[in-house]
Scaffold this active site. Sequence first.
Site, PDB file in Angstrom:
ATOM      1  CB  SER A 133      -0.981   0.077   1.289  1.00  0.00           C
ATOM      2  OG  SER A 133      -0.160   0.095   2.564  1.00  0.00           O
TER       3      SER A 133
ATOM      4  CG  HIS B 227      -3.439  -1.263  -2.393  1.00  0.00           C
ATOM      5  ND1 HIS B 227      -3.754  -0.022  -2.048  1.00  0.00           N
ATOM      6  CD2 HIS B 227      -3.295  -1.878  -1.196  1.00  0.00           C
ATOM      7  CE1 HIS B 227      -3.961   0.194  -0.672  1.00  0.00           C
ATOM      8  NE2 HIS B 227      -3.814  -0.905  -0.303  1.00  0.00           N
TER       9      HIS B 227
ATOM     10  CD  GLU C   9      -5.125   2.405  -4.552  1.00  0.00           C
ATOM     11  OE1 GLU C   9      -5.434   3.613  -4.525  1.00  0.00           O
ATOM     12  OE2 GLU C   9      -4.044   1.959  -4.136  1.00  0.00           O
TER      13      GLU C   9
ATOM     14  CG  ASN D 105      -3.483   4.571   1.740  1.00  0.00           C
ATOM     15  OD1 ASN D 105      -4.194   4.579   2.535  1.00  0.00           O
ATOM     16  ND2 ASN D 105      -2.896   3.338   1.439  1.00  0.00           N
TER      17      ASN D 105
END
Length: 414
Positions: free
Chosen positions: A138, A159, A171, A209
């Site tokens: 991540s 991800h 992702e 993120n």
Amino acid sequence: MDTDLTEPEHARAEPVDEGSPFGPVGVVGAGAMGAGIAQVAATAGHAVTLVDAAPGAAATAVERIGAALSRLVGKGRLSSDDAAAVLARITPAETLDELPNCGLVIEAVPEDLELKRRIFGELADRQPSTTVLATNTSSIDIDDISAEVADPERVLGLHFFNPPPVMELVEVVHGERTADAYVEHALALMKAWGKTPVRCSSTPGFIVNRVARPFYGEAQRIVEAGIADAATVDWVLREKGGFPMGPLELTDFIGQDVNLAVGTSVWEQTGRDERYAPTAFQQELVEAGRLGRKSGRGVYAYAADGSLDASAQDGGPDLELAGRLVGGPVATDPLARTVAMLVNEAVDLVARGEASADDVDTAMRLGTRYPRGPIEWGREVGFDVVARQLAELDEAYPGGRYRPSPALTDGSLT
């Protein structure tokens, strides 16, 4: 309607088309993420080998998967025959030597660059040159992970979000050396697995993120500055903004230490850009051991069962204060300030060519359950309005955190 975060709404047990570019799947790491990914792949019809070096860890993970499948059967979401078929497709193993030749291997071990590099070097030596090597990282750069792989064009990121059987988003992350053909294969496979993939380049935090950092950071700064208390800020973001959880209660749920580590990683990887600087507010919580629900106290206090301990709180939200702040100056409006920063972050990411506007909006809606994608939100508010709000914030708090993206006003996103 409450959302069940432990079980998928629907489970598929049909085999993948034999013409799929991927055959057997390997998953390295039998923790919660690895086991969840193995379940997803096996449910989609792949033979899966789940590897973990810790003795018995993979076998224990397969037992957990079996229990999860049994719960689906009990809820009528999967037949007992299909559950048995899914479980039969998963083989536990303790060494990479036990992996068969795979079409895809997904690494899901802890976020340790040297460990990941070693695993990828071994996988590259043991697997055919056509095997796609994916990491579930991540936060670590894909090119850093593939640094010692002779053919890094086949290394990419997949991800998944926790828990993988439930969360729809994946992702698909490409490094500078990842070949586009492998990215396209991965996108197609994730769709075949019933996921919604978004494509992005390997930049700090990828999409979710990175774009989410202001959601946490602005709330912490507002409380730190004494503008409003935590309960009032959370109330505004939930009740006026439509977010499923307020940012301060969400960091308690995630774990203050975990959230701080992700934010610090993005800050370090961006050359300590002021936009991502950790707050003293969160650092002090972590240093005091106030990690959130798991420690019994974070921003809020919790009972032994993890529920909010109302008797230990300082009080509920100040609705009169919330009414004065919302719609007032942007510097003291928790909602406008947060939305402006989310939009700015998303616009910058799109302007740099790291992901498309549609993929950013999809990622934030599915990965964080935001009520709108930030690009969509920017169009609704007006990118010119957001630019003016950020200029106001930048004047009030100079130093670079609130610098407006040039793309807000250059017409590229209209």
